[in-house]
Design an enzyme around this catalytic site. Sequence first.
Site, PDB file in Angstrom:
ATOM      1  N   HIS A 117       0.860  -1.183   0.000  1.00 19.59           N
ATOM      2  CA  HIS A 117       0.000   0.000   0.000  1.00 19.59           C
ATOM      3  C   HIS A 117       0.893   1.229   0.000  1.00 19.59           C
ATOM      4  O   HIS A 117       1.984   1.215   0.563  1.00 19.59           O
ATOM      5  CB  HIS A 117      -0.913   0.008   1.234  1.00 19.59           C
ATOM      6  CG  HIS A 117      -2.163   0.798   1.056  1.00 19.59           C
ATOM      7  ND1 HIS A 117      -3.308   0.278   0.505  1.00 19.59           N
ATOM      8  CD2 HIS A 117      -2.453   2.088   1.342  1.00 19.59           C
ATOM      9  CE1 HIS A 117      -4.252   1.201   0.477  1.00 19.59           C
ATOM     10  NE2 HIS A 117      -3.749   2.324   0.971  1.00 19.59           N
ATOM     11  N   ASP A 195     -13.512   3.074   7.977  1.00 15.81           N
ATOM     12  CA  ASP A 195     -12.558   3.791   7.122  1.00 15.81           C
ATOM     13  C   ASP A 195     -13.228   4.249   5.832  1.00 15.81           C
ATOM     14  O   ASP A 195     -12.948   5.343   5.343  1.00 15.81           O
ATOM     15  CB  ASP A 195     -11.328   2.926   6.804  1.00 15.81           C
ATOM     16  CG  ASP A 195     -10.377   3.674   5.863  1.00 15.81           C
ATOM     17  OD1 ASP A 195      -9.925   4.767   6.256  1.00 15.81           O
ATOM     18  OD2 ASP A 195     -10.138   3.216   4.734  1.00 15.81           O
ATOM     19  N   ARG A 202     -12.889  12.645   4.696  1.00 17.45           N
ATOM     20  CA  ARG A 202     -11.593  13.341   4.676  1.00 17.45           C
ATOM     21  C   ARG A 202     -11.335  13.936   3.295  1.00 17.45           C
ATOM     22  O   ARG A 202     -10.781  15.032   3.172  1.00 17.45           O
ATOM     23  CB  ARG A 202     -10.454  12.365   5.019  1.00 17.45           C
ATOM     24  CG  ARG A 202     -10.392  11.986   6.482  1.00 17.45           C
ATOM     25  CD  ARG A 202      -9.442  10.823   6.685  1.00 17.45           C
ATOM     26  NE  ARG A 202      -8.096  11.115   6.252  1.00 17.45           N
ATOM     27  CZ  ARG A 202      -7.248  10.200   5.760  1.00 17.45           C
ATOM     28  NH1 ARG A 202      -7.603   8.940   5.635  1.00 17.45           N
ATOM     29  NH2 ARG A 202      -6.047  10.542   5.395  1.00 17.45           N
ATOM     30  N   SER A 217      -6.075   4.743   8.626  1.00 14.31           N
ATOM     31  CA  SER A 217      -6.841   4.407   7.427  1.00 14.31           C
ATOM     32  C   SER A 217      -6.177   3.235   6.694  1.00 14.31           C
ATOM     33  O   SER A 217      -6.824   2.239   6.344  1.00 14.31           O
ATOM     34  CB  SER A 217      -6.908   5.640   6.520  1.00 14.31           C
ATOM     35  OG  SER A 217      -7.279   5.305   5.219  1.00 14.31           O
ATOM     36  N   LYS A 221      -7.461  -1.212   6.973  1.00 13.79           N
ATOM     37  CA  LYS A 221      -7.817  -2.042   5.811  1.00 13.79           C
ATOM     38  C   LYS A 221      -6.859  -3.221   5.687  1.00 13.79           C
ATOM     39  O   LYS A 221      -7.247  -4.330   5.363  1.00 13.79           O
ATOM     40  CB  LYS A 221      -7.724  -1.219   4.513  1.00 13.79           C
ATOM     41  CG  LYS A 221      -8.798  -0.186   4.350  1.00 13.79           C
ATOM     42  CD  LYS A 221      -8.767   0.432   2.962  1.00 13.79           C
ATOM     43  CE  LYS A 221      -7.645   1.426   2.750  1.00 13.79           C
ATOM     44  NZ  LYS A 221      -7.892   2.785   3.198  1.00 13.79           N
TER      45      LYS A 221
END
Length: 463
Positions: A117, A195, A202, A217, A221
């Site tokens: 990520h 999230d 956001r 966040s 996940k």
Amino acid sequence: MSHLDAPGSMSHLDARGPMSHLDAPGSMSHLDAPTIIRTKRDGGALSDAAIDWVIDAYTHGRVADAQMSALLMAIFLRGMTRPEIARWTAAMVASGERMDFTDLRRDGKPLALVDKHSTGGVGDKVTIPLVPVVMACGGAVPQAAGRGLGHTGGTLDKLESIPGFTPELSKSRIRQQLCDIGAAIFAAGELAPADRKIYALRDVTGTTESLPLIASSIMSKKIAEGAASLVLDCKVGSGAFLKTEEESRELAHTLVELGTGAGLVTRVLLTDMSTPLGRTVGNAVEVTESLEVLAGGGPPDVVELTLALAAEMLDAAGIDGADPAQTLDDGTAMDRFRELVAAQGGDVGALSDGGLPVAYAETITAPRGGTMETIDAMAVGLAVWRLGAGRSVPGERVQSGAGLRIHRRPGEPVSAGEPLFTLYTETPERFEAAIAELDGGFSVGDQAPPERPLIIDRITSGD
Ligand code: URA
């Protein structure tokens, strides 16, 4: 100071962990959103009970968007302690399901589950070539990917520019794809639904650039998605959410601590995001550039980062002897990408016949000859957002055709009057604002800029 200011307080809710059902609608909860907002607004730390309550209540619609927006802004301005971030993350994980793939087998063997990520960048299409490279090397990638956030692009928005491609996969389909082809790229869905709601809020409330909110966040996940190991690309520079190396290092250490605490092998590469990655920024244009990388070409920086992250992922997953670069040269990574697109309903024919969306184009030309000195990633990210690649209200449809092509990267020679950037949009009235964002966002001069390393550092749990 109220009881909410005491991190780790011994309230009866703490003992039950996140998602206590004491706060179900109609319960006699002593917690409420205005008090929690005021506590953070005034610089206090939120107790475990307050965090668990507010995440649960927001997920289930008992805290309003306006209240959560105020709390997010207070967190943005006041920050959070590491224990608060850990609890906020745990509460977001507990807001939904957790997937577990440890029972899955391929050729009779457990899957080597690993994911990646990014903390968010401009032109960062690396997930698109990286996932098939890791598939081709024997890894299995359950990738819960995101949509555009602020000035940064999102993998799902980019992949949805392939006609038919869907990231809305059921749990059984994700499991099937992992066994059959070794990857699935999906919207988080019921993973960390808190999230999903907070991320969308956001995006439109100016609260993206917050270390606690970014760390929680991403990690909520990733902890929920069931990968055993995780490699994070933590961006540094103008196009990153956190601009300074010091802040990005703090984020990297927080990510490693959260991942390791949840039992994931977690590694971070700290990488430069002062200039956009590659030569394209936007949705369909980034898919096209990713295909060039998968065909053995593409911009050197995109290839370098793809291979560096692939090497980390394979190492973290305990896969020896595979050569990620070879999979780009011999076409096996491209084959895996086609399989992935087909498995998720995408039109594989559109990948080769130029079937990705087209849009109106406008060119910015060089005001003088010389050398491209700088291209500011933030200015480019905002220009592409203005062209329609991102959202200004929650749930807005993004334009697949919106994007930008960089003709001259920093250090490359420029002739007066030649094209420097081509801008694309499906709505040409957007050109003016996008061009204004680029004003002052690049410079042509007489000197080549100093070389910057793309990969700045590597951070693991031992650091
Ligand atoms: N990616 C995420 O999933 N969340 C962020 O806040 C930033 C990048």
